[in-house]
Design a protein around this motif. Structure first.
Motif, PDB file in Angstrom:
ATOM      1  N   ALA A   1     -17.338  84.049 -38.172  1.00  0.00           N
ATOM      2  CA  ALA A   1     -17.404  82.616 -38.863  1.00  0.00           C
ATOM      3  C   ALA A   1     -18.238  81.616 -37.742  1.00  0.00           C
ATOM      4  O   ALA A   1     -19.031  80.808 -38.083  1.00  0.00           O
ATOM      5  CB  ALA A   1     -16.095  81.986 -39.095  1.00  0.00           C
ATOM      6  N   LEU A   2     -17.705  81.862 -36.448  1.00  0.00           N
ATOM      7  CA  LEU A   2     -18.386  81.108 -35.504  1.00  0.00           C
ATOM      8  C   LEU A   2     -19.841  81.295 -35.418  1.00  0.00           C
ATOM      9  O   LEU A   2     -20.730  80.432 -34.976  1.00  0.00           O
ATOM     10  CB  LEU A   2     -17.432  81.421 -33.874  1.00  0.00           C
ATOM     11  N   GLN A   3     -20.064  82.810 -35.454  1.00  0.00           N
ATOM     12  CA  GLN A   3     -21.659  82.920 -35.497  1.00  0.00           C
ATOM     13  C   GLN A   3     -22.260  82.190 -36.680  1.00  0.00           C
ATOM     14  O   GLN A   3     -23.293  81.673 -36.411  1.00  0.00           O
ATOM     15  CB  GLN A   3     -21.877  84.558 -35.459  1.00  0.00           C
ATOM     16  N   VAL A   4     -21.880  82.203 -37.705  1.00  0.00           N
ATOM     17  CA  VAL A   4     -22.372  81.396 -38.879  1.00  0.00           C
ATOM     18  C   VAL A   4     -22.371  80.067 -38.694  1.00  0.00           C
ATOM     19  O   VAL A   4     -23.533  79.465 -38.702  1.00  0.00           O
ATOM     20  CB  VAL A   4     -21.639  81.826 -40.144  1.00  0.00           C
ATOM     21  N   HIS A   5     -21.620  79.528 -38.247  1.00  0.00           N
ATOM     22  CA  HIS A   5     -21.361  78.084 -37.747  1.00  0.00           C
ATOM     23  C   HIS A   5     -22.358  77.819 -36.628  1.00  0.00           C
ATOM     24  O   HIS A   5     -23.136  76.696 -36.797  1.00  0.00           O
ATOM     25  CB  HIS A   5     -19.947  77.757 -37.154  1.00  0.00           C
ATOM     26  N   ALA A   6     -22.694  78.808 -35.682  1.00  0.00           N
ATOM     27  CA  ALA A   6     -23.707  78.304 -34.742  1.00  0.00           C
ATOM     28  C   ALA A   6     -25.099  78.629 -35.193  1.00  0.00           C
ATOM     29  O   ALA A   6     -26.065  77.814 -34.410  1.00  0.00           O
ATOM     30  CB  ALA A   6     -23.415  79.373 -33.417  1.00  0.00           C
ATOM     31  N   ALA A   7     -25.431  79.145 -36.422  1.00  0.00           N
ATOM     32  CA  ALA A   7     -26.749  79.609 -36.661  1.00  0.00           C
ATOM     33  C   ALA A   7     -27.302  78.356 -37.338  1.00  0.00           C
ATOM     34  O   ALA A   7     -26.937  77.867 -38.247  1.00  0.00           O
ATOM     35  CB  ALA A   7     -26.674  80.541 -37.636  1.00  0.00           C
ATOM     36  N   ALA A   8     -28.546  78.019 -36.746  1.00  0.00           N
ATOM     37  CA  ALA A   8     -29.196  77.054 -37.581  1.00  0.00           C
ATOM     38  C   ALA A   8     -29.565  77.249 -39.024  1.00  0.00           C
ATOM     39  O   ALA A   8     -30.117  78.430 -39.002  1.00  0.00           O
ATOM     40  CB  ALA A   8     -30.673  76.294 -36.736  1.00  0.00           C
ATOM     41  N   GLY A   9     -29.546  76.491 -40.037  1.00  0.00           N
ATOM     42  CA  GLY A   9     -30.052  76.975 -41.168  1.00  0.00           C
ATOM     43  C   GLY A   9     -28.769  77.574 -42.048  1.00  0.00           C
ATOM     44  O   GLY A   9     -29.005  77.702 -43.366  1.00  0.00           O
ATOM     45  N   LEU A  10     -27.648  77.729 -41.206  1.00  0.00           N
ATOM     46  CA  LEU A  10     -26.631  78.333 -42.128  1.00  0.00           C
ATOM     47  C   LEU A  10     -25.298  77.268 -42.114  1.00  0.00           C
ATOM     48  O   LEU A  10     -25.203  76.664 -41.142  1.00  0.00           O
ATOM     49  CB  LEU A  10     -26.168  79.664 -41.630  1.00  0.00           C
ATOM     50  N   HIS A  11     -24.606  77.284 -43.178  1.00  0.00           N
ATOM     51  CA  HIS A  11     -23.414  76.668 -43.158  1.00  0.00           C
ATOM     52  C   HIS A  11     -22.115  77.433 -43.378  1.00  0.00           C
ATOM     53  O   HIS A  11     -21.985  78.132 -44.651  1.00  0.00           O
ATOM     54  CB  HIS A  11     -23.432  75.370 -44.382  1.00  0.00           C
ATOM     55  N   PHE A  12     -21.168  77.675 -42.316  1.00  0.00           N
ATOM     56  CA  PHE A  12     -19.749  78.270 -42.691  1.00  0.00           C
ATOM     57  C   PHE A  12     -19.262  77.350 -43.710  1.00  0.00           C
ATOM     58  O   PHE A  12     -18.648  76.601 -43.568  1.00  0.00           O
ATOM     59  CB  PHE A  12     -19.138  78.432 -41.340  1.00  0.00           C
ATOM     60  N   ALA A  13     -18.930  78.082 -44.660  1.00  0.00           N
ATOM     61  CA  ALA A  13     -18.088  77.438 -46.115  1.00  0.00           C
ATOM     62  C   ALA A  13     -16.934  78.071 -46.229  1.00  0.00           C
ATOM     63  O   ALA A  13     -16.103  77.301 -47.010  1.00  0.00           O
ATOM     64  CB  ALA A  13     -19.096  77.713 -47.321  1.00  0.00           C
ATOM     65  N   GLY A  14     -16.655  79.357 -45.706  1.00  0.00           N
ATOM     66  CA  GLY A  14     -15.136  79.796 -45.923  1.00  0.00           C
ATOM     67  C   GLY A  14     -15.007  81.129 -45.767  1.00  0.00           C
ATOM     68  O   GLY A  14     -16.053  81.924 -45.253  1.00  0.00           O
ATOM     69  N   LEU A  15     -14.252  81.679 -46.752  1.00  0.00           N
ATOM     70  CA  LEU A  15     -13.842  83.119 -46.725  1.00  0.00           C
ATOM     71  C   LEU A  15     -13.757  83.593 -47.995  1.00  0.00           C
ATOM     72  O   LEU A  15     -13.229  82.978 -48.996  1.00  0.00           O
ATOM     73  CB  LEU A  15     -12.425  83.310 -45.962  1.00  0.00           C
ATOM     74  N   MET A  16     -14.043  84.870 -48.292  1.00  0.00           N
ATOM     75  CA  MET A  16     -13.962  85.499 -49.620  1.00  0.00           C
ATOM     76  C   MET A  16     -13.269  86.963 -49.410  1.00  0.00           C
ATOM     77  O   MET A  16     -13.513  87.610 -48.466  1.00  0.00           O
ATOM     78  CB  MET A  16     -15.161  85.518 -50.149  1.00  0.00           C
ATOM     79  N   THR A  17     -12.566  87.508 -50.619  1.00  0.00           N
ATOM     80  CA  THR A  17     -12.392  88.693 -50.602  1.00  0.00           C
ATOM     81  C   THR A  17     -12.461  89.202 -52.023  1.00  0.00           C
ATOM     82  O   THR A  17     -12.128  88.424 -52.977  1.00  0.00           O
ATOM     83  CB  THR A  17     -10.753  88.982 -50.262  1.00  0.00           C
ATOM     84  N   TYR A  18     -12.573  90.621 -52.088  1.00  0.00           N
ATOM     85  CA  TYR A  18     -12.395  91.034 -53.701  1.00  0.00           C
ATOM     86  C   TYR A  18     -11.262  92.156 -53.382  1.00  0.00           C
ATOM     87  O   TYR A  18     -11.630  93.216 -52.810  1.00  0.00           O
ATOM     88  CB  TYR A  18     -13.486  92.021 -54.191  1.00  0.00           C
ATOM     89  N   PRO A  19     -10.106  91.412 -53.627  1.00  0.00           N
ATOM     90  CA  PRO A  19      -8.754  92.511 -53.316  1.00  0.00           C
ATOM     91  C   PRO A  19      -8.747  93.885 -53.907  1.00  0.00           C
ATOM     92  O   PRO A  19      -9.145  93.695 -55.295  1.00  0.00           O
ATOM     93  CB  PRO A  19      -7.838  91.696 -53.459  1.00  0.00           C
ATOM     94  N   ALA A  20      -8.104  94.793 -53.475  1.00  0.00           N
ATOM     95  CA  ALA A  20      -7.748  95.899 -54.288  1.00  0.00           C
ATOM     96  C   ALA A  20      -6.870  95.715 -55.448  1.00  0.00           C
ATOM     97  O   ALA A  20      -5.911  94.656 -55.186  1.00  0.00           O
ATOM     98  CB  ALA A  20      -7.275  97.137 -53.211  1.00  0.00           C
ATOM     99  N   PRO A  21      -6.959  96.258 -56.653  1.00  0.00           N
ATOM    100  CA  PRO A  21      -6.219  95.565 -57.648  1.00  0.00           C
ATOM    101  C   PRO A  21      -4.581  95.902 -57.266  1.00  0.00           C
ATOM    102  O   PRO A  21      -4.243  97.016 -56.560  1.00  0.00           O
ATOM    103  CB  PRO A  21      -6.309  96.570 -59.015  1.00  0.00           C
ATOM    104  N   GLY A  22      -3.570  94.624 -57.420  1.00  0.00           N
ATOM    105  CA  GLY A  22      -2.085  95.065 -57.041  1.00  0.00           C
ATOM    106  C   GLY A  22      -1.996  94.710 -55.446  1.00  0.00           C
ATOM    107  O   GLY A  22      -0.848  94.698 -55.137  1.00  0.00           O
ATOM    108  N   ALA A  23      -3.055  94.437 -54.762  1.00  0.00           N
ATOM    109  CA  ALA A  23      -3.193  94.088 -53.425  1.00  0.00           C
ATOM    110  C   ALA A  23      -2.409  92.710 -52.916  1.00  0.00           C
ATOM    111  O   ALA A  23      -2.201  92.511 -51.919  1.00  0.00           O
ATOM    112  CB  ALA A  23      -4.276  94.481 -52.572  1.00  0.00           C
TER     113      ALA A  23
END
Ligand SMILES: Cc1ncc(COP(=O)(O)O)c(C=O)c1O
Length: 366
Positions: free
Chosen positions: A166-188
């Protein structure tokens, strides 16, 4: 023509049986409307933004219906799918996929002129490619760090690795760190939420703002309880449902909007019949189940085998005999892959025909 208002078209007096040739994919709009409304209400009650995955239907018409019900935007898996949605006028699209390679990055940059885009990244390699493509873009590209909370597909492996990226994204010109995502295993559920909560805390401790924490998946949609770690949900299959969701008790038969209409073309023995729907339309996807679908209203029938153009039906003898020319409706194991098999689907309301609809985002492997 797309009803950009999100209103789905009404039934005609004609019956679908008189209008279609089989095999054909039928989409019951009465059930679709119920499924969209139920999901939106559930997520509203939990305070979750809904960002449906269009991979299930691949139809701009239904994406508009989801947006009209309250979805904040859509999710797509491939740039090609997102291009179709953007061309239909949809302006907020999350591509839940690592975009890799110069040609794809060029297309992404191009597409970003037409829609507000968000993508994933789970490595510095992916972030570097995105950063190079967007360094001088007129507006930054939103990036969510993908977290592997148990599915073991893509995603950083630990909350510590999430904040580092996330810090690398934040530091990159042209990119905006917007948050986190997951596709969890069913039942996880709980474990995945604890994982995301820890990662978001670490990000905030590092001075980052975490606007979006996105999870998804239909199997756990209605088991999902309010969870402060997450503020967005990406359900896909909920709009149609299918036999895999029936098997996991995530839906009931009356919630299944997509069926494959098939004609009996041969009855070689009292306990066997052949329909004109094979793997070209039902697909070979088993999703861990026995057999290739469920014939509506006929629990005495199983589908143990498919050839490309032949579906093999086995009858227990507890139901009426099948006759050549008879039409059956089959709930497939996995609705999303069936949508990808056909140029158009037939919209119906109960027994009534609505119209044919082109599956505009099918076959978009790039
Ligand atoms: C990243 C991502 N989000 C959301 C979904 C939607 O999952 P479901 O169809 O179980 O609702 C999928 C499905 O493959 C996915 O890959």
């Amino acid at each position: 023509m797309i009803e950009a208002t999100g209103t789905l078209p009404p039934a005609s007096p004609a019956l679908w049986r008189d209008r279609i040739e089989t095999p054909a994919v039928l989409i019951d709009l009465d059930i679709v409307e119920r499924n969209i409304a139920r999901c939106q209400k559930h997520c509203d009650e939990l305070g979750l933004a809904v960002r449906p995955h269009i991979k299930t239907h691949k139809l701009p018409l239904l994406a508009y219906a989801q947006l009209a019900a309250g979805a904040v935007g859509v999710t797509a898996q491939k740039i090609g799918e997102a291009e179709v949605m953007a061309a239909a006028g949809i302006t907020d699209i999350f591509i839940s996929y690592n975009i890799v390679g110069a040609k794809k990055l060029d297309r992404l940059r191009q597409l970003a002129q037409a829609a507000q885009l968000t993508v994933t990244a789970d490595s510095l390699d992916v972030v570097s490619g995105l950063a190079t493509a967007f360094v001088d873009a007129p507006r930054p590209l939103n990036v969510l760090v993908e977290c592997d909370t148990g599915m073991h597909r893509c995603g950083v492996a630990t909350p510590e690795a999430a904040v580092e990226l996330a810090l690398q994204v934040h530091a990159a010109a042209g990119l905006h760190f917007a948050g986190l995502m997951t596709y969890p295993a069913p039942g996880a559920g709980t474990g995945a939420m604890a994982w995301l909560g820890a990662a978001a805390r670490l990000c905030r401790d590092a001075g980052l703002s975490v606007e979006v924490v996105s999870s998804g998946g239909t199997p756990d949609l209605y088991r999902f309880r309010s969870e402060p770690a997450v503020n967005e949900y990406r359900p896909g299959s909920y709009i149609y449902n299918d036999r895999s969701l029936l098997a996991s008790e995530a839906c009931e038969e009356i919630d299944c909007a997509l069926t494959v209409a098939a004609t009996v073309i041969s009855v070689p023995a009292a306990d066997r019949a052949i329909v004109d729907a094979g793997s070209k339309i039902l697909t070979s996807d088993l999703l861990g189940l026995d057999g290739y679908g469920f014939a509506l209203g006929r629990s005495d029938i199983s589908i143990p085998q498919l050839n490309e153009e032949h579906g093999h039906l086995q009858l227990t003898g507890d139901g009426p005999a099948l006759v050549v020319g008879q039409t059956l409706r089959i709930i497939p194991n996995h609705a999303c892959v069936v949508s990808n098999m056909v140029d158009h689907v037939h919209l119906v309301r109960g027994e009534h025909y609505v119209r044919q609809e082109s599956v505009a985002a099918r076959g978009k492997v790039l």
